[in-house]
Design a protein around this motif. Structure first.
Motif, PDB file in Angstrom:
ATOM      1  N   CYS A 139     -43.718  -4.778 -50.739  1.00 36.11           N
ATOM      2  CA  CYS A 139     -43.760  -6.164 -50.283  1.00 36.11           C
ATOM      3  C   CYS A 139     -42.329  -6.704 -50.329  1.00 36.11           C
ATOM      4  O   CYS A 139     -41.626  -6.494 -51.317  1.00 36.11           O
ATOM      5  CB  CYS A 139     -44.662  -6.932 -51.251  1.00 36.11           C
ATOM      6  N   GLU A 140     -41.922  -7.345 -49.249  1.00 32.54           N
ATOM      7  CA  GLU A 140     -40.535  -7.796 -49.173  1.00 32.54           C
ATOM      8  C   GLU A 140     -40.485  -9.313 -49.103  1.00 32.54           C
ATOM      9  O   GLU A 140     -41.283  -9.917 -48.376  1.00 32.54           O
ATOM     10  CB  GLU A 140     -39.922  -7.191 -47.896  1.00 32.54           C
ATOM     11  N   VAL A 141     -39.572  -9.913 -49.829  1.00 36.07           N
ATOM     12  CA  VAL A 141     -39.347 -11.353 -49.665  1.00 36.07           C
ATOM     13  C   VAL A 141     -38.537 -11.529 -48.377  1.00 36.07           C
ATOM     14  O   VAL A 141     -37.488 -10.903 -48.213  1.00 36.07           O
ATOM     15  CB  VAL A 141     -38.577 -11.944 -50.873  1.00 36.07           C
ATOM     16  N   THR A 142     -39.032 -12.386 -47.484  1.00 33.12           N
ATOM     17  CA  THR A 142     -38.346 -12.557 -46.201  1.00 33.12           C
ATOM     18  C   THR A 142     -37.669 -13.921 -46.085  1.00 33.12           C
ATOM     19  O   THR A 142     -36.938 -14.171 -45.126  1.00 33.12           O
ATOM     20  CB  THR A 142     -39.333 -12.379 -45.029  1.00 33.12           C
ATOM     21  N   GLY A 143     -37.900 -14.787 -47.047  1.00 30.75           N
ATOM     22  CA  GLY A 143     -37.265 -16.098 -47.018  1.00 30.75           C
ATOM     23  C   GLY A 143     -37.960 -17.017 -48.009  1.00 30.75           C
ATOM     24  O   GLY A 143     -38.923 -16.623 -48.664  1.00 30.75           O
ATOM     25  N   PHE A 144     -37.444 -18.226 -48.120  1.00 29.36           N
ATOM     26  CA  PHE A 144     -38.105 -19.187 -49.011  1.00 29.36           C
ATOM     27  C   PHE A 144     -37.699 -20.593 -48.596  1.00 29.36           C
ATOM     28  O   PHE A 144     -36.707 -20.781 -47.878  1.00 29.36           O
ATOM     29  CB  PHE A 144     -37.731 -18.933 -50.481  1.00 29.36           C
ATOM     30  N   ALA A 145     -38.485 -21.554 -49.059  1.00 30.35           N
ATOM     31  CA  ALA A 145     -38.131 -22.965 -48.881  1.00 30.35           C
ATOM     32  C   ALA A 145     -38.286 -23.622 -50.241  1.00 30.35           C
ATOM     33  O   ALA A 145     -39.360 -23.522 -50.839  1.00 30.35           O
ATOM     34  CB  ALA A 145     -39.061 -23.611 -47.864  1.00 30.35           C
ATOM     35  N   GLN A 146     -37.217 -24.234 -50.725  1.00 28.77           N
ATOM     36  CA  GLN A 146     -37.356 -24.862 -52.037  1.00 28.77           C
ATOM     37  C   GLN A 146     -37.436 -26.373 -51.913  1.00 28.77           C
ATOM     38  O   GLN A 146     -36.921 -26.971 -50.971  1.00 28.77           O
ATOM     39  CB  GLN A 146     -36.258 -24.417 -53.002  1.00 28.77           C
ATOM     40  N   ASP A 147     -38.145 -26.971 -52.891  1.00 25.92           N
ATOM     41  CA  ASP A 147     -38.236 -28.428 -52.974  1.00 25.92           C
ATOM     42  C   ASP A 147     -37.993 -28.823 -54.422  1.00 25.92           C
ATOM     43  O   ASP A 147     -37.537 -28.000 -55.218  1.00 25.92           O
ATOM     44  CB  ASP A 147     -39.606 -28.903 -52.455  1.00 25.92           C
TER      45      ASP A 147
END
Ligand SMILES: Cc1cc2nc3c(=O)[nH]c(=O)nc-3n(C[C@H](O)[C@H](O)[C@H](O)COP(=O)(O)OP(=O)(O)OC[C@H]3O[C@@H](n4cnc5c(N)ncnc54)[C@H](O)[C@@H]3O)c2cc1C
Length: 506
Positions: A139-147
């Motif tokens: 499983c690969e992390v492809t991006g993120f959005a932080q708040d």
């Protein structure tokens, strides 16, 4: 074994599954990611590791071992013996090509450990399998959005994960670092090496060879069949994956033959690119290991730096997630670990330069070797490479302040105990070496262990030498001393609150 506390949130409007949450998501299950997962799990934090490989198996041997302080931090958690049982100790550290004897260092582990990274990762994976750690393999992390409260972590397959904190332990090309927009200043590569494991039809010369381009070496592996090859390329190689043909050509240039190489299990390229993340944290996102710093592997410090980043960050992140400490505690992670890696990076650049061997560099190597045979320079260099001289800046005071707590043989009410045995669960420790019952830390008793003990021996620190005996020490879960008592309790409540959160009301 306790099950990890992963929560699946339901969207009440239609009942569909929205997002799985973990307190901390770690991108990357290499040495830094696995060590961090262990530290968080020991602190009872719900932690998940996302790893793009199908399992923990590392193709190729990669790093060749780690140093004394890394053995110590593993000893603090009670797992050093698992690594020592498979590796080979060498009572020395290397600076360039100079061997630095460290057998007189005051530590239970005055040596470096030779053990391949694929063995290290197998042992670490077995350890974290005993702990409540979620692992999402393949499983690969492809991006993120932080708040303000966390990050939505996008994955190559399936629903995103929600995390209060996301830690990028995803190696030198870290997607997390890039997506967070964290600068990675440093030095572009000037030379490259091919590293491979192959079979050979011809006999090979043993050992290391130096020439004007750099270092070359052939090492027959334990199976007696495979040879590990490290060869410096004549020109800086391209960023594409190297081939068997590239390796053959590089060998012919150095040795005049390719030794009949065939059947490669691993061919890779590394360079002397040297870079460090400008910030180890951007709000809810943190970096550790190669994601935060890359350098030439001269001196073999990369893996050690990453494991120790994880041990520095783990308990702090756990306390913030558990609500024990304010978020500002996380700023001490960058403040403490950035200078350590910056110094190591500089030293690897110096070591890489010493591996090139024309007459002028050879003259420099001779000078350095002569100096390094003297006691003070030897100890100073070995202290840096071993990690035993790390001194976090916690202000003025006793020499122990900000330095590693030695693994003393104590006498306690429960009998003889080593200091490191008291750090097994990664909990802070106030060690009272004076009058028994002299301390009352009731407002922190839920977080900090208080042990009355006696110690009769000498106090000696690596590099620094003999120091005066304290009457008490406050030890952080990473084994570094946060407060030193000199017969009074002066400053203790402040130190407890700074490092382990405000006092609990009676
Ligand atoms: C030839 C060579 C020799 C070396 N020798 C030594 C030595 O003797 N001693 C030493 O201390 N160091 C040595 N090093 C350095 C050492 O290998 C690294 O410093 C170490 O592996 C860094 O560990 P890490 O966990 O930070 O990163 P990595 O080991 O690179 O692990 C990163 C992990 O993240 C995963 N990943 C990456 N991106 C994603 C994503 N988007 N989603 C999910 N997973 C992802 C990867 O699959 C990988 O498992 C050497 C390196 C090389 C190349």
């Amino acid at each position: 074994m306790e099950e990890p506390n992963a929560r699946v949130f339901l969207d009440v409007s239609d009942g569909s599954v929205a997002m799985t949450e973990h307190a901390v998501v770690i991108a990357g299950g290499g040495p830094a990611g696995m060590m961090l997962a262990a530290e968080l799990a020991l602190a009872k934090v719900d932690v998940a590791v996302v790893e793009r490989r199908p399992n923990h198996v590392l193709v190729g041997s990669r790093a060749g071992g780690f140093h004394s302080r890394t053995i110590e931090v593993l000893d603090q958690r009670g797992v050093a013996d698992r690594f020592l049982a498979e590796g080979q100790v060498a009572q020395a550290a290397m600076f360039g090509t100079t061997v630095l004897d460290m057998s007189d260092f005051p530590t239970r582990h005055p040596y470096s450990l030779g053990i391949w990274q694929n063995q290290i990762e197998r042992i670490m994976a077995a350890w974290i399998a005993e702990l409540p750690v979620h692992i999402y393999y393949r499983c690969e992390v492809t991006g993120f959005a932080q708040d303000d409260t966390g990050a939505d972590v996008r994955l190559s397959d399936g629903e995103p994960l929600r995390a209060q904190y996301l830690v990028g332990c995803d190696g030198g090309r870290s997607l997390i670092r890039k997506a967070a927009g964290i600068e990675f200043p440093g030095w572009d590569p000037t030379r490259s090496n091919l590293v491979a494991e192959v079979e050979m039809t011809e006999e090979t010369p043993r050992g290391i060879r130096h020439d004007a381009t750099g270092v070359h070496g052939l090492h027959r592996m334990e199976d007696g069949r495979t040879v590990r090859v490290v060869v410096t390329e004549q020109q800086l190689g391209p960023s594409s994956e190297p081939t068997l043909r590239d390796l053959g050509e590089a060998l012919i240039t150095v040795y005049g033959t390719d030794f009949g190489i065939h059947n490669p299990t691993w061919i890779s390229r590394f360079t002397d690119m040297t870079r460090q993340a400008a910030a180890y944290r951007d709000r809810r996102v943190l970096l550790a290991g190669d994601a935060a710093h890359v350098h030439y592997p001269a001196g073999g410090q990369g893996l050690s730096l990453g494991v120790q980043d994880a041990v520095n960050l783990g308990w702090k992140l756990a306390q913030v997630v558990n609500g024990t400490s304010p978020e500002s505690l996380l700023d001490t992670y960058h403040a403490e670990r950035h200078p350590v890696a910056a110094r190591a990076l500089k030293h690897t650049m110096a070591q890489a330069a010493l591996q090139r061997r024309d007459d002028r560099i050879q003259a420099l190597v001779d000078v350095v070797s002569e100096l390094a045979s003297m006691d003070e320079p030897r100890k100073r260099l070995a202290g840096i490479i071993s990690g035993l001289d790390i001194h976090y800046d916690l202000g003025e005071g006793h020499p122990l302040l900000g330095r590693r707590m030695p693994d003393l043989d104590l006498i306690t009410a429960d009998g003889p105990l080593r200091v490191f045995e008291l750090l097994r669960d990664a909990r802070p420790l106030l060690l009272n070496l004076g009058q028994p019952g002299d301390f009352d830390i009731t407002p922190w008793a839920d977080r900090v262990q208080l042990i009355d003990a006696s110690y009769k021996g000498e106090w000696e620190l690596p590099v620094r030498g003999v120091i005066s005996a304290p009457t008490a020490v406050l030890i952080r879960p990473d084994g570094y001393v946060a407060w030193v008592g000199d017969g009074t309790h002066l400053g203790l409540p402040d130190a407890l609150a700074t490092w382990f959160g405000p006092p609990t009301a009676a």
